[in-house]
Scaffold this active site. Sequence first.
Site, PDB file in Angstrom:
ATOM      1  CG  ASP A 146     -24.637 -19.049 -40.417  1.00 31.75           C
ATOM      2  OD1 ASP A 146     -23.809 -18.099 -40.367  1.00 31.75           O
ATOM      3  OD2 ASP A 146     -24.312 -20.228 -40.634  1.00 31.75           O
ATOM      4  CG  ASP A 193     -22.517 -17.106 -35.913  1.00 34.55           C
ATOM      5  OD1 ASP A 193     -23.490 -17.877 -35.926  1.00 34.55           O
ATOM      6  OD2 ASP A 193     -21.486 -17.307 -36.574  1.00 34.55           O
ATOM      7  CG  ASP A 205     -11.140 -17.264 -37.560  1.00 37.68           C
ATOM      8  OD1 ASP A 205     -11.798 -16.220 -37.378  1.00 37.68           O
ATOM      9  OD2 ASP A 205     -11.476 -18.136 -38.380  1.00 37.68           O
TER      10      ASP A 205
HETATM   11  P1  ATP Z   1     -19.468 -18.606 -42.561  1.00 34.93           P
HETATM   12  O1  ATP Z   1     -19.952 -17.605 -43.522  1.00 34.93           O
HETATM   13  O2  ATP Z   1     -18.744 -19.730 -43.205  1.00 34.93           O
HETATM   14  O3  ATP Z   1     -20.482 -19.071 -41.532  1.00 34.93           O
HETATM   15  P2  ATP Z   1     -18.223 -17.457 -40.269  1.00 34.93           P
HETATM   16  O4  ATP Z   1     -17.174 -16.386 -40.192  1.00 34.93           O
HETATM   17  O5  ATP Z   1     -19.538 -17.169 -39.636  1.00 34.93           O
HETATM   18  O6  ATP Z   1     -18.349 -17.823 -41.783  1.00 34.93           O
HETATM   19  P3  ATP Z   1     -18.108 -19.724 -38.549  1.00 34.93           P
HETATM   20  O7  ATP Z   1     -17.348 -20.986 -38.746  1.00 34.93           O
HETATM   21  O8  ATP Z   1     -19.588 -19.763 -38.574  1.00 34.93           O
HETATM   22  O9  ATP Z   1     -17.573 -18.736 -39.648  1.00 34.93           O
HETATM   23  O10 ATP Z   1     -17.590 -19.087 -37.203  1.00 34.93           O
HETATM   24  C1  ATP Z   1     -18.183 -17.926 -36.617  1.00 34.93           C
HETATM   25  C2  ATP Z   1     -17.129 -17.016 -36.027  1.00 34.93           C
HETATM   26  O11 ATP Z   1     -16.472 -17.663 -34.945  1.00 34.93           O
HETATM   27  C3  ATP Z   1     -16.015 -16.633 -36.994  1.00 34.93           C
HETATM   28  O12 ATP Z   1     -16.352 -15.508 -37.761  1.00 34.93           O
HETATM   29  C4  ATP Z   1     -14.848 -16.375 -36.072  1.00 34.93           C
HETATM   30  O13 ATP Z   1     -14.923 -15.079 -35.540  1.00 34.93           O
HETATM   31  C5  ATP Z   1     -15.087 -17.374 -34.939  1.00 34.93           C
HETATM   32  N1  ATP Z   1     -14.349 -18.641 -35.137  1.00 34.93           N
HETATM   33  C6  ATP Z   1     -14.788 -19.735 -35.745  1.00 34.93           C
HETATM   34  N2  ATP Z   1     -13.883 -20.714 -35.731  1.00 34.93           N
HETATM   35  C7  ATP Z   1     -12.809 -20.239 -35.080  1.00 34.93           C
HETATM   36  C8  ATP Z   1     -11.533 -20.770 -34.726  1.00 34.93           C
HETATM   37  N3  ATP Z   1     -11.182 -22.008 -35.066  1.00 34.93           N
HETATM   38  N4  ATP Z   1     -10.690 -19.968 -34.031  1.00 34.93           N
HETATM   39  C9  ATP Z   1     -11.050 -18.714 -33.689  1.00 34.93           C
HETATM   40  N5  ATP Z   1     -12.220 -18.169 -34.004  1.00 34.93           N
HETATM   41  C10 ATP Z   1     -13.107 -18.898 -34.689  1.00 34.93           C
HETATM   42 MG    MG Z   2     -21.230 -18.507 -39.431  1.00 34.47          MG
END
Ligand code: ATP
Ligand code: MG
Length: 431
Positions: free
Chosen positions: A52, A54, A139
Site C-alpha cells: 500500500d 501512504d 518509529d
Molecule cells: P507495511 O508494509 O506493513 O504497511 P509500513 O511501514 O507502511 O509497513 P504501517 O503500519 O502501514 O507500516 O505504518 C505506516 C508508517 O507510519 C510507518 O512506516 C511509520 O513511519 C509510521 N508508523 C506506524 N506506526 C507507528 C508507530 N506506532 N509509531 C511511530 N510511527 C509509526
Molecule cells: Mg503501510
Amino acid sequence: MNVIPRDQHCISRKNISDSALKVMSRLRSQGHQAYLVGGAVRDLLLGGHPKDFDIATDATPEAIHALFRNSRIIGRRFRIVHVRFGREIIEVTTFRGHHDSGDEDSAERGGNHSRQSASGLLLRDNVYGTLEEDAVRRDLTVNALYYDSGKFEVFDHVHGLEDLQRRSICVIGDPAVRFREDPVRMLRVVRFAAKLDFSVDKTTAKAIPRCSHLLAEIPAARLFDEFLKLFLAGHAAATLDKLREYKLLQYLFPQSQEALQRDSHALALLRAAMGNTDQRIAQEKPVTPAFILAALLWPTAKKTATHLQQQGEPPMVAMNNAAHQTISEAARHISIPRRFSQPMREIWEFQLRLQRNHGRKAAELVDHRRFRAAYDFLLLREQAGEETGNLGSWWTTFQELPMEQRLQQATDGKGSPGGRRTRTRRSNRST
Ligand code: ATP
Ligand code: MG
C-alpha cells in the site's frame, strides 16, 4: 536533511500506484507539500512491490478531505484521511509535530491535541508540524524516508538510507523513550526485522527487555490488530522466532508461551502452522486468522480437555468446555472476535469428530464446511509429531472417494485404511 537526487536512487514512478501519484499531484497543485512515505518508500528502495501507499502532507485533514470527494477522516489517536479509488485506499496523514509543544505556534497550525499518560504513553498525537518533525515522530529510521514524486527526490532526515543499506532495524531517537510512548513499537521492530530479514540495531535491541512489560498496558483490540500484521503478512514463521527471541510472545499469547516451555510438540506445531500459512500467502491462497489462532492455542485447549476428561467429562463436552476456557483466558490479553473464535472451536471439535472414521456421519463429514480446515489442522498435528493413529492419511484417501463409496467403506469398514484398527486406538486417545 539529506536529499538524494533522481539518479542516485532506484525508485521509479512506474512502481507507484496511479492513485497515489494522483493524490500527490493534486495536493501539490493546491500549493501543499506531498510525499510518499513509510513502508512504500522503504520497499521501493529495496526493490520490492509495496502493498500500500501512504502519503504525508502539510495539508490538514480537513483540507485534504475538502480536496477529495472520495475521502473520509478516520481515527482519534491519529486523525488520518482515507482516499478511496475502487478497492484501493490511499492513506494521507498530516505532518506530525512535537507532541510536547502545546505552544501557540502549533495551535495555530491547526492542532494542539496531544496527550500523554503518567508513564509516558502517548494517548493522542494530533499536533501538526514540518517534514523534519514528522520524520522524527516515526518509529524506525527505515520507515522515515520521503519520496517527492514531482521532483523524483528522496528525503532522509534520520539516516534511514544508511540503515537500509546495512539492513538494520533502528528506532529513531532514544528507544526506551519511544517504547514508553508506544510499546507496540517493540512488536513493530520484531515484525520488520522478520519481514525484511534485517538485524536489530544494538541500542534498539537492548531497550526491549527493559520495556517489554509495558506491552501489558496495550488494549486487547490493538494487540489483535498487530497480531494480524505479525502473523498474516507472509512471514509468520520468522516472526514467531523473533517474538520468542525477544520474549514478547508472552504479551500476546501467554498460554502459548507457557505451552512452548512444557510441551515438546507445541513448537513443532506452531512452526508447522506458521510455515503453512506463509506458504499459502506466497501462493496467493486464502488464509484465516482462525487457523493460526487455533494452532497457537491448541496445546492449551488440548491439555485442558484431557484434564476435564480425567475428571469424568465425556470427550466432546470436555473439548467444548476446554475451548471456552482457553479462548476466554486468551481474550483477557488479546481480542478474539467471534467470527474467528467460532471457527477455532469448530476446528478443535472436529479433531474429535475426525476420529470417528466409520458410520454414515463420517461419510458426510467430508462435505462439512469446516472439514477442509479441520483436516489441514489434523495433518499439522501429525507433522508436529502428535500421535493420531495415522488418521490423516486415512482421511486423505477417504475424501477422494465418491459419496457412494465413502458410505460403503465407512459403514462396512472393509478395505478402509483405518477401519477397525483406528477404532481401537480411539479408546486410548489423549484428547
Ligand atoms: P507495511 O508494509 O506493513 O504497511 P509500513 O511501514 O507502511 O509497513 P504501517 O503500519 O502501514 O507500516 O505504518 C505506516 C508508517 O507510519 C510507518 O512506516 C511509520 O513511519 C509510521 N508508523 C506506524 N506506526 C507507528 C508507530 N506506532 N509509531 C511511530 N510511527 C509509526
Ligand atoms: Mg503501510
